[in-house]
Design a protein around this motif. Sequence first.
Motif, mmCIF file in Angstrom:
data_model
loop_
_atom_site.group_PDB
_atom_site.id
_atom_site.type_symbol
_atom_site.label_atom_id
_atom_site.label_comp_id
_atom_site.label_asym_id
_atom_site.label_seq_id
_atom_site.Cartn_x
_atom_site.Cartn_y
_atom_site.Cartn_z
ATOM 1 N N ARG A 82 0.802 -1.099 -0.107
ATOM 2 C CA ARG A 82 0.026 -0.126 0.000
ATOM 3 C C ARG A 82 0.856 1.352 0.010
ATOM 4 N NH1 ARG A 82 -5.125 0.025 3.413
ATOM 5 N NH2 ARG A 82 -3.733 -1.089 4.835
ATOM 6 N N SER A 83 1.873 1.321 0.920
ATOM 7 C CA SER A 83 2.861 2.753 0.941
ATOM 8 C C SER A 83 4.125 2.290 1.704
ATOM 9 C CB SER A 83 1.848 3.454 1.905
ATOM 10 O OG SER A 83 1.957 2.946 3.299
ATOM 11 N N ARG A 84 4.721 3.208 1.309
ATOM 12 C CA ARG A 84 6.408 3.114 1.736
ATOM 13 C C ARG A 84 6.253 2.869 3.439
ATOM 14 N NH1 ARG A 84 9.768 7.163 3.775
ATOM 15 N NH2 ARG A 84 12.066 6.534 3.668
ATOM 16 N N GLU A 85 5.474 3.663 4.205
ATOM 17 C CA GLU A 85 5.426 3.346 5.398
ATOM 18 C C GLU A 85 4.979 2.100 5.993
ATOM 19 O OE1 GLU A 85 5.769 7.428 4.292
ATOM 20 O OE2 GLU A 85 4.159 6.150 3.952
ATOM 21 N N GLU A 86 4.068 1.721 5.136
ATOM 22 C CA GLU A 86 3.700 0.193 5.692
ATOM 23 C C GLU A 86 4.704 -0.776 5.208
ATOM 24 O OE1 GLU A 86 -0.839 -1.949 6.154
ATOM 25 O OE2 GLU A 86 -0.315 -0.050 4.780
ATOM 26 N N ARG A 87 5.329 -0.653 4.067
ATOM 27 C CA ARG A 87 6.557 -1.454 3.734
ATOM 28 C C ARG A 87 7.475 -1.665 4.571
ATOM 29 N NH1 ARG A 87 11.209 0.100 1.398
ATOM 30 N NH2 ARG A 87 10.773 1.859 0.881
ATOM 31 N N ILE A 88 7.728 -0.426 5.254
ATOM 32 C CA ILE A 88 9.090 -0.154 6.265
ATOM 33 C C ILE A 88 8.586 -0.859 7.531
ATOM 34 C CG2 ILE A 88 10.019 1.227 7.751
ATOM 35 C CD1 ILE A 88 10.188 3.244 5.481
#
Length: 356
Positions: A254-260
């Motif tokens: 979904r997003s870079r934040e969630e990937r992190i």
Amino acid sequence: MKKGYKVTGVKREKKIGVAAESLHELIEKSHKKLEFNVSCGECNLYVAEDGTLVDNDEYLATLPPQTVFILLKGSEKMITDFDYYYNMILSTKKEYIDTGAAAKQFLSTNIKEKFKVFQKYIASADDARIELSERTQDPAWFEGLEPSEKTKEQSMSKRVKERMRGYYYKTKSALQSSETYVQSRNGRGKKIIDQFLLDLRKLLESNKYNEDYFNRKADKSVRMCNVTGLFECGGLWNNNKCAYEGDHIINPYRSREERIIFQTWNLDHKIELSRSIIPKILEAIEVLYKGDFKCTVCDKYSKPGSIDTDRYYLQIFTKNNLKLVHIVCHHKGRHNAASDVYTVCNNCSRHTIEYI
């Protein structure tokens, strides 16, 4: 042949480029460029993304160019991905976290409540971006990743391979530092362990390091997520489901934040690698030393034979023994589950096991 890498310190204040062809050269050059006030011998090198210790040239050679490392002084400790990236998001991504009351509440709660609050803010991201796959479609998702990673699926597959390599080198390091390896009679223990590690690596390579576990476009029977990329926590190692059903879910697509944040999720060994599997591998070698062992396949006692590498491969690297869990459900205490001594006679040594 030299490869180019990126190296930074534990505070990530300065990132440098280093060209090196050995671990010693990489540490020495990084130490000098980062102007550390301790000797090279007091420094350790870690893969920035997952915290894996790089302690030999062989492991370094498996890592691609431009891999980012953290060089730590002897007295320094690794900062977890969650702690570092949360602080970064807190200071730069105000659209996801209100830096006022919500942030204060976030930092003052216990870890379980902390992740619940974080999940609420992450879920407010644009769901429409989940379906995007290519770097050109969603460049923000790829921020901080290597240019060679062109799709989200490719990037997530790479994350699995890195974890699998970590398990391999942890196993290798433990076996090669054992008394069985170092003090074996006539070098026989060393030969058995070296052959086992070679066979284990061949299995990993033939199965492409199980790269499809995090790939949402892989076959349903292989991947750990649904077709959109949503992962659900499997719960404690001895439970069939997560006790926080509905809370411990994440979609790193979904997003870079969630990937992190997904980097804090663990592939938990139900039968523990260090406490059970590796000791049983060493026990299997001792059985082979004695020359009269029971074959795992035909159940007969035999004399010439080898370690049943397939069985240990299943326990170290596959979903037979790995469970994807939220950090709260990662139980680090002793698991009441044990491996076994797996040896195979020469007649059965070519048997095959289905890998999941």
